[in-house]
Structure formats: C-alpha cells, structure tokens
Scaffold this motif. Structure first.
Motif, PDB file in Angstrom:
ATOM      1  N   HIS A   1      37.174 -28.186 -26.918  1.00 46.49           N
ATOM      2  CA  HIS A   1      36.847 -27.139 -27.884  1.00 46.49           C
ATOM      3  C   HIS A   1      36.324 -25.849 -27.253  1.00 46.49           C
ATOM      4  O   HIS A   1      36.431 -24.782 -27.870  1.00 46.49           O
ATOM      5  CB  HIS A   1      35.814 -27.662 -28.892  1.00 46.49           C
ATOM      6  N   VAL A   2      35.755 -25.944 -26.058  1.00 48.49           N
ATOM      7  CA  VAL A   2      35.125 -24.767 -25.460  1.00 48.49           C
ATOM      8  C   VAL A   2      35.941 -24.205 -24.294  1.00 48.49           C
ATOM      9  O   VAL A   2      36.161 -22.997 -24.216  1.00 48.49           O
ATOM     10  CB  VAL A   2      33.692 -25.097 -24.985  1.00 48.49           C
ATOM     11  N   LEU A   3      36.394 -25.075 -23.412  1.00 44.24           N
ATOM     12  CA  LEU A   3      37.011 -24.595 -22.178  1.00 44.24           C
ATOM     13  C   LEU A   3      38.530 -24.495 -22.233  1.00 44.24           C
ATOM     14  O   LEU A   3      39.108 -23.486 -21.837  1.00 44.24           O
ATOM     15  CB  LEU A   3      36.605 -25.510 -21.015  1.00 44.24           C
ATOM     16  N   ALA A   4      39.174 -25.552 -22.708  1.00 50.70           N
ATOM     17  CA  ALA A   4      40.635 -25.627 -22.622  1.00 50.70           C
ATOM     18  C   ALA A   4      41.357 -24.480 -23.324  1.00 50.70           C
ATOM     19  O   ALA A   4      42.324 -23.931 -22.768  1.00 50.70           O
ATOM     20  CB  ALA A   4      41.122 -26.975 -23.148  1.00 50.70           C
ATOM     21  N   PRO A   5      40.950 -24.075 -24.533  1.00 49.19           N
ATOM     22  CA  PRO A   5      41.686 -22.978 -25.189  1.00 49.19           C
ATOM     23  C   PRO A   5      41.684 -21.696 -24.361  1.00 49.19           C
ATOM     24  O   PRO A   5      42.704 -21.003 -24.278  1.00 49.19           O
ATOM     25  CB  PRO A   5      40.924 -22.801 -26.511  1.00 49.19           C
ATOM     26  N   GLY A   6      40.551 -21.384 -23.758  1.00 48.67           N
ATOM     27  CA  GLY A   6      40.476 -20.182 -22.938  1.00 48.67           C
ATOM     28  C   GLY A   6      41.314 -20.291 -21.674  1.00 48.67           C
ATOM     29  O   GLY A   6      41.970 -19.331 -21.263  1.00 48.67           O
ATOM     30  N   LEU A   7      41.329 -21.469 -21.057  1.00 49.38           N
ATOM     31  CA  LEU A   7      42.133 -21.660 -19.859  1.00 49.38           C
ATOM     32  C   LEU A   7      43.615 -21.486 -20.169  1.00 49.38           C
ATOM     33  O   LEU A   7      44.372 -20.948 -19.351  1.00 49.38           O
ATOM     34  CB  LEU A   7      41.871 -23.048 -19.268  1.00 49.38           C
ATOM     35  N   ARG A   8      44.014 -21.925 -21.355  1.00 51.66           N
ATOM     36  CA  ARG A   8      45.419 -21.737 -21.738  1.00 51.66           C
ATOM     37  C   ARG A   8      45.771 -20.251 -21.870  1.00 51.66           C
ATOM     38  O   ARG A   8      46.891 -19.840 -21.549  1.00 51.66           O
ATOM     39  CB  ARG A   8      45.704 -22.472 -23.050  1.00 51.66           C
ATOM     40  N   LEU A   9      44.817 -19.445 -22.327  1.00 51.11           N
ATOM     41  CA  LEU A   9      45.076 -18.011 -22.450  1.00 51.11           C
ATOM     42  C   LEU A   9      45.246 -17.355 -21.080  1.00 51.11           C
ATOM     43  O   LEU A   9      46.098 -16.484 -20.895  1.00 51.11           O
ATOM     44  CB  LEU A   9      43.944 -17.339 -23.223  1.00 51.11           C
ATOM     45  N   TYR A  10      44.414 -17.782 -20.121  1.00 52.42           N
ATOM     46  CA  TYR A  10      44.615 -17.307 -18.755  1.00 52.42           C
ATOM     47  C   TYR A  10      46.012 -17.688 -18.274  1.00 52.42           C
ATOM     48  O   TYR A  10      46.723 -16.886 -17.656  1.00 52.42           O
ATOM     49  CB  TYR A  10      43.578 -17.917 -17.811  1.00 52.42           C
ATOM     50  N   GLY A  11      46.383 -18.930 -18.545  1.00 49.49           N
ATOM     51  CA  GLY A  11      47.684 -19.405 -18.112  1.00 49.49           C
ATOM     52  C   GLY A  11      48.822 -18.603 -18.712  1.00 49.49           C
ATOM     53  O   GLY A  11      49.812 -18.282 -18.023  1.00 49.49           O
ATOM     54  N   THR A  12      48.710 -18.262 -19.982  1.00 44.07           N
ATOM     55  CA  THR A  12      49.751 -17.472 -20.644  1.00 44.07           C
ATOM     56  C   THR A  12      49.878 -16.090 -19.999  1.00 44.07           C
ATOM     57  O   THR A  12      50.988 -15.605 -19.742  1.00 44.07           O
ATOM     58  CB  THR A  12      49.423 -17.325 -22.140  1.00 44.07           C
ATOM     59  N   ARG A  13      48.739 -15.459 -19.720  1.00 45.40           N
ATOM     60  CA  ARG A  13      48.770 -14.117 -19.117  1.00 45.40           C
ATOM     61  C   ARG A  13      49.330 -14.170 -17.711  1.00 45.40           C
ATOM     62  O   ARG A  13      50.116 -13.294 -17.295  1.00 45.40           O
ATOM     63  CB  ARG A  13      47.357 -13.519 -19.110  1.00 45.40           C
ATOM     64  N   LEU A  14      48.938 -15.176 -16.936  1.00 45.16           N
ATOM     65  CA  LEU A  14      49.430 -15.289 -15.568  1.00 45.16           C
ATOM     66  C   LEU A  14      50.912 -15.647 -15.535  1.00 45.16           C
ATOM     67  O   LEU A  14      51.651 -15.221 -14.641  1.00 45.16           O
ATOM     68  CB  LEU A  14      48.609 -16.320 -14.805  1.00 45.16           C
ATOM     69  N   THR A  15      51.357 -16.442 -16.496  1.00 44.55           N
ATOM     70  CA  THR A  15      52.782 -16.774 -16.579  1.00 44.55           C
ATOM     71  C   THR A  15      53.603 -15.513 -16.836  1.00 44.55           C
ATOM     72  O   THR A  15      54.659 -15.299 -16.225  1.00 44.55           O
ATOM     73  CB  THR A  15      53.029 -17.802 -17.695  1.00 44.55           C
ATOM     74  N   ALA A  16      53.118 -14.670 -17.729  1.00 44.82           N
ATOM     75  CA  ALA A  16      53.800 -13.402 -17.995  1.00 44.82           C
ATOM     76  C   ALA A  16      53.851 -12.539 -16.739  1.00 44.82           C
ATOM     77  O   ALA A  16      54.873 -11.904 -16.435  1.00 44.82           O
ATOM     78  CB  ALA A  16      53.100 -12.658 -19.128  1.00 44.82           C
ATOM     79  N   ALA A  17      52.747 -12.521 -15.990  1.00 46.30           N
ATOM     80  CA  ALA A  17      52.709 -11.730 -14.750  1.00 46.30           C
ATOM     81  C   ALA A  17      53.689 -12.280 -13.729  1.00 46.30           C
ATOM     82  O   ALA A  17      54.350 -11.515 -13.009  1.00 46.30           O
ATOM     83  CB  ALA A  17      51.287 -11.742 -14.191  1.00 46.30           C
ATOM     84  N   ARG A  18      53.814 -13.581 -13.662  1.00 44.92           N
ATOM     85  CA  ARG A  18      54.757 -14.201 -12.716  1.00 44.92           C
ATOM     86  C   ARG A  18      56.194 -13.849 -13.091  1.00 44.92           C
ATOM     87  O   ARG A  18      57.021 -13.536 -12.225  1.00 44.92           O
ATOM     88  CB  ARG A  18      54.556 -15.717 -12.716  1.00 44.92           C
ATOM     89  N   GLU A  19      56.492 -13.869 -14.384  1.00 41.64           N
ATOM     90  CA  GLU A  19      57.848 -13.553 -14.831  1.00 41.64           C
ATOM     91  C   GLU A  19      58.201 -12.089 -14.584  1.00 41.64           C
ATOM     92  O   GLU A  19      59.378 -11.754 -14.384  1.00 41.64           O
ATOM     93  CB  GLU A  19      57.972 -13.876 -16.324  1.00 41.64           C
ATOM     94  N   ARG A  20      57.188 -11.221 -14.561  1.00 35.87           N
ATOM     95  CA  ARG A  20      57.436  -9.802 -14.326  1.00 35.87           C
ATOM     96  C   ARG A  20      57.438  -9.452 -12.836  1.00 35.87           C
ATOM     97  O   ARG A  20      57.656  -8.302 -12.465  1.00 35.87           O
ATOM     98  CB  ARG A  20      56.359  -8.961 -15.010  1.00 35.87           C
ATOM     99  N   GLY A  21      57.145 -10.417 -12.007  1.00 32.92           N
ATOM    100  CA  GLY A  21      57.101 -10.161 -10.582  1.00 32.92           C
ATOM    101  C   GLY A  21      55.791  -9.576 -10.102  1.00 32.92           C
ATOM    102  O   GLY A  21      55.714  -9.062  -8.979  1.00 32.92           O
ATOM    103  N   GLU A  22      54.720  -9.635 -10.924  1.00 29.11           N
ATOM    104  CA  GLU A  22      53.418  -9.105 -10.517  1.00 29.11           C
ATOM    105  C   GLU A  22      52.719 -10.029  -9.525  1.00 29.11           C
ATOM    106  O   GLU A  22      51.835  -9.586  -8.776  1.00 29.11           O
ATOM    107  CB  GLU A  22      52.527  -8.909 -11.738  1.00 29.11           C
ATOM    108  N   ILE A  23      53.066 -11.293  -9.543  1.00 34.40           N
ATOM    109  CA  ILE A  23      52.545 -12.262  -8.578  1.00 34.40           C
ATOM    110  C   ILE A  23      53.723 -13.074  -8.059  1.00 34.40           C
ATOM    111  O   ILE A  23      54.825 -13.026  -8.618  1.00 34.40           O
ATOM    112  CB  ILE A  23      51.474 -13.194  -9.201  1.00 34.40           C
TER     113      ILE A  23
END
Length: 208
Positions: free
Chosen positions: A139-161
């Motif tokens: 309830h506290v940690l996992a939802p936020g970690l998923r949001l980080y994951g979504t943002r980083l996945t988008a960055a990976r797809e754009r070639g930012e990482i």
C-alpha cells in the motif's frame, strides 16, 4: 398531541468519530513516545475509547498505526498509493529534471515529522512482522515504485538511457540510497543530495 420522536443514535457516525480519534492518538503517540513504547492501552486512553474497541477493529498496534498512516496520507493529498512526490510523476522529456523534482518532494516529506515518524516505525516493524511488512510494501511502497518504473521505461524507449537498462534495478538505485540515508542518518537528507543522487545514477544509466 403526539410526542416528538427521539432521534435514533447514529452508530456509524459514532464509530467514525472513534476511529478518527484512534488514528490521531496513535500518530501523536508514535511521535511523542516512539513506537517501542506505544501500547494499545495508551492509544485507547488518548482517544477516549475502551481498549476493547481497538482490539475489535485491529489485531495489533502496528495495524492501528499503518491504517492511521494511510488515512493521514490520503487526507494530506499525498497518497502513499501514489508515492511521495510522484502522484503526478512528471514527464517533461527531461529525465534528470523529472527525477530531481520527484526526489526533492520525497526528501521534503521524509523530513516532515508527521509523516516520517510513523513511516520509520512501520518500516522497522515490517521487518519483525512479515504480514504487516507485506501490507506496508503493497500500500505504501509498491505503487510509487511502479511509477518510477513507468517513467524509466519511457526514457529507455526514447533512448534517454541505455536500451539494456533493467528498470527495476534502476529504480532501486534511485530510491534505496535515499531510504538508507533517511533510516540510518548517515548524512544530510536535502535537495542537494537528491540532485547528486540523480546525476550519479544517470551517469551510469546513460553510459558513454
């Protein structure tokens, strides 16, 4: 002339008042005395309810504090379901700026005693109480970690990482050092640290 009917007591409203009083008492006592000295009896006395009322709704003091903490976060409009600072995780196209904004907001929240005291208590109790720890994670940690994951996945797809970046590990690299410094007090927890953390992590994620 008929007698005026006596209003029927609203049991639900009375229960809501009692529950709110228990939440406030539990959070106040965690800050005042620390989690180790917190007792159901003390919560009941502060809230003005019988301890059996608390035991009827929660099996342990940890469960009381967790529910009170979730309620606090919801009322303060910084829901732990959305992670501190990440309720609207920014996606400006500048990954470094977005991550710094989120981590700075997280630092501000972790430095706020009303949030930090119960969060630190629940983090420690979750190690000793696996069931409570699982609920804290869910309830506290996992939802936020998923949001980080979504943002980083988008960055990976754009070639930012780098394309081979493991998003879960990248998330850990950003969140874990901040959490460690907060729990252990190994150094100042401020915006400068958050910014430096992002810069160091992105140096590795971007590669040459």
């Amino acid at each position: 002339m008929s007698e005026k009917a006596t209003p029927t007591p609203d049991a639900g409203r009375r229960s809501d008042r009692s529950r709110r009083a228990i939440y406030e008492a539990a959070l106040a006592l965690v800050s005042e005395t620390g989690y180790a000295k917190l007792t159901i009896e003390a919560i009941a006395a502060r809230a003005g309810v019988g301890k059996q009322t608390i035991y009827r709704w929660w099996p342990s003091k940890g469960d009381v504090v967790l529910e009170a903490f979730l309620d606090l976060a919801q009322r303060s409009a910084v829901s732990p379901e959305d992670d501190p600072g990440a309720a609207a995780f920014p996606d400006s196209g500048d990954l470094a700026a977005d991550l710094k904004l989120v981590l700075q907001a997280t630092v501000d929240e972790l430095n706020e005693p009303a949030y930090a005291d119960p969060a630190r208590a629940l983090s420690a109790e979750g190690i000793l109480n696996p069931q409570l720890g699982a609920r804290f994670l869910e309830h506290v940690l996992a939802p936020g970690l998923r949001l980080y994951g979504t943002r980083l996945t988008a960055a990976r797809e754009r070639g930012e990482i780098r394309p081979e970046t493991d998003v879960a590990i990248a998330t850990d690299l950003l969140v874990a050092p901040l959490t460690y410094r907060w729990l252990m007090g190994t150094g100042p927890l401020d915006h400068a640290y958050a910014d430096a953390l992002v810069d160091h992590v992105l140096t590795g994620l971007r590669g040459a």
